[in-house]
Design an enzyme around this catalytic site. Structure first.
Site, mmCIF file in Angstrom:
data_model
loop_
_atom_site.group_PDB
_atom_site.id
_atom_site.type_symbol
_atom_site.label_atom_id
_atom_site.label_comp_id
_atom_site.label_asym_id
_atom_site.label_seq_id
_atom_site.Cartn_x
_atom_site.Cartn_y
_atom_site.Cartn_z
ATOM 1 C CE LYS A 159 -81.257 -49.103 -28.243
ATOM 2 N NZ LYS A 159 -82.339 -48.834 -28.853
ATOM 3 C CD GLU B 275 -70.346 -55.507 -32.703
ATOM 4 O OE1 GLU B 275 -71.463 -56.263 -32.288
ATOM 5 O OE2 GLU B 275 -69.327 -54.940 -33.051
ATOM 6 C CG ASP B 276 -74.328 -57.800 -33.145
ATOM 7 O OD1 ASP B 276 -73.457 -57.164 -33.575
ATOM 8 O OD2 ASP B 276 -75.451 -56.500 -33.214
ATOM 9 C CG ASP C 148 -71.713 -56.447 -43.424
ATOM 10 O OD1 ASP C 148 -71.687 -56.873 -43.941
ATOM 11 O OD2 ASP C 148 -73.717 -55.638 -43.048
ATOM 12 C CE LYS D 192 -75.229 -59.687 -42.411
ATOM 13 N NZ LYS D 192 -75.802 -58.525 -43.236
ATOM 14 C CB VAL E 44 -80.505 -61.979 -40.360
ATOM 15 C CG1 VAL E 44 -79.402 -62.464 -41.572
ATOM 16 C CG2 VAL E 44 -78.375 -61.294 -39.328
HETATM 17 P P1 5GP Z 1 -70.043 -53.754 -40.032
HETATM 18 O O1 5GP Z 1 -69.495 -52.329 -39.243
HETATM 19 O O2 5GP Z 1 -68.869 -54.631 -39.038
HETATM 20 O O3 5GP Z 1 -70.112 -53.758 -41.294
HETATM 21 O O4 5GP Z 1 -71.074 -54.058 -39.212
HETATM 22 C C1 5GP Z 1 -71.443 -54.291 -37.417
HETATM 23 C C2 5GP Z 1 -72.613 -53.513 -37.410
HETATM 24 O O5 5GP Z 1 -73.979 -53.743 -38.132
HETATM 25 C C3 5GP Z 1 -73.372 -54.658 -36.663
HETATM 26 O O6 5GP Z 1 -72.507 -54.377 -35.572
HETATM 27 C C4 5GP Z 1 -74.991 -54.385 -36.219
HETATM 28 O O7 5GP Z 1 -76.115 -53.291 -35.447
HETATM 29 C C5 5GP Z 1 -74.803 -54.191 -38.164
HETATM 30 N N1 5GP Z 1 -75.239 -55.555 -38.890
HETATM 31 C C6 5GP Z 1 -74.392 -55.555 -40.023
HETATM 32 N N2 5GP Z 1 -75.442 -56.968 -40.700
HETATM 33 C C7 5GP Z 1 -76.277 -56.044 -40.041
HETATM 34 C C8 5GP Z 1 -77.418 -57.422 -40.028
HETATM 35 O O8 5GP Z 1 -78.102 -58.180 -41.089
HETATM 36 N N3 5GP Z 1 -78.642 -57.384 -39.291
HETATM 37 C C9 5GP Z 1 -78.869 -56.688 -38.329
HETATM 38 N N4 5GP Z 1 -80.102 -56.463 -37.788
HETATM 39 N N5 5GP Z 1 -77.737 -55.283 -38.121
HETATM 40 C C10 5GP Z 1 -76.447 -56.292 -38.759
#
Ligand code: 5GP
Length: 190
Positions: free
Chosen positions: A52, A108-109, A112, A140, A162
């Site tokens: 979302k 993408e928001d 990480d 990140k 965040v």
């Molecule tokens: P990744 O697979 O890159 O580790 O994680 C990506 C997803 O994790 C993002 O699309 C998001 O939904 C969630 N996410 C990662 N870091 C944060 C954060 O600092 N805050 C929030 N609310 N969601 C995060």
């Protein structure tokens, strides 16, 4: 109050610190939109929002674009209510449109570990789009663990959890117009 805050937004009682103020986000989105307009001149872009978290970003970005755009959305599982990634990605909602031969821009928001995006890109590439690029508002430091082709980047954020501007904690705070961190007491309550 830090230099990136814009006034009253830091007054939300659950917010510890505003990391990126709303005026700053909007200005960066206008810059990125201008780049996208240049890069896709004469073409039609299919924006694929990752739900979302990307819904607010997608709406704001799209309103600054002048190239013709279409919209589709995908939902994938990520953190749930916790603040740690599981590394397991599940498609909860697939695209409505066939992306074969289309110019696809994934919105993408936050990236990480990059695991979610990595999975998503492999999945979408297999459907034969004529191009596949990514716009991520936030990234990140851990992102370097996976080599991802992020064409348009908004801001780098430190390795902290965040919320705001689409990002939630336990489904709350998505509607904040800025990106910030929560007070530790907020986590203790849930
Ligand atoms: P990744 O697979 O890159 O580790 O994680 C990506 C997803 O994790 C993002 O699309 C998001 O939904 C969630 N996410 C990662 N870091 C944060 C954060 O600092 N805050 C929030 N609310 N969601 C995060």
């Amino acid at each position: 109050m830090g230099a990136s805050t814009d006034g009253a937004e830091s007054l939300h009682p659950d917010i510890e610190q505003v990391l990126i103020g709303s005026a700053h986000i909007q200005a960066r989105l206008r810059e990125i939109a201008a780049e996208i307009d240049r890069d896709y001149a004469g073409r039609q872009v299919l924006l694929v929002g990752v739900l979302k978290g990307a819904f607010i970003l997608m709406a704001d970005l799209a309103r600054s674009l002048t190239v013709p755009v279409e919209f589709d959305f995908m939902a994938v599982s990520s953190y749930g209510s916790a603040t740690q990634t599981s590394g397991v990605v599940r498609i909860l909602k697939d695209l409505d449109l066939d992306i074969a031969g289309r110019d696809v821009l994934v919105v993408e928001d936050i990236v990480d570990s990059g695991l979610t995006l990595n999975y998503l890109l492999r999945n979408l590439r297999a459907r034969g789009p004529s191009s596949l690029e990514v716009m991520a508002l936030l990234s990140k430091p851990d992102q370097t663990r996976v080599d991802l082709p992020i064409r348009y980047q908004g801001f780098a954020v430190p390795n902290v959890f965040v919320v705001g501007y689409g990002l939630d904690y336990a489904e709350r705070y998505r509607n904040l117009s800025f990106v910030g961190t929560l007070r530790p007491e907020v986590y203790a309550q849930t």
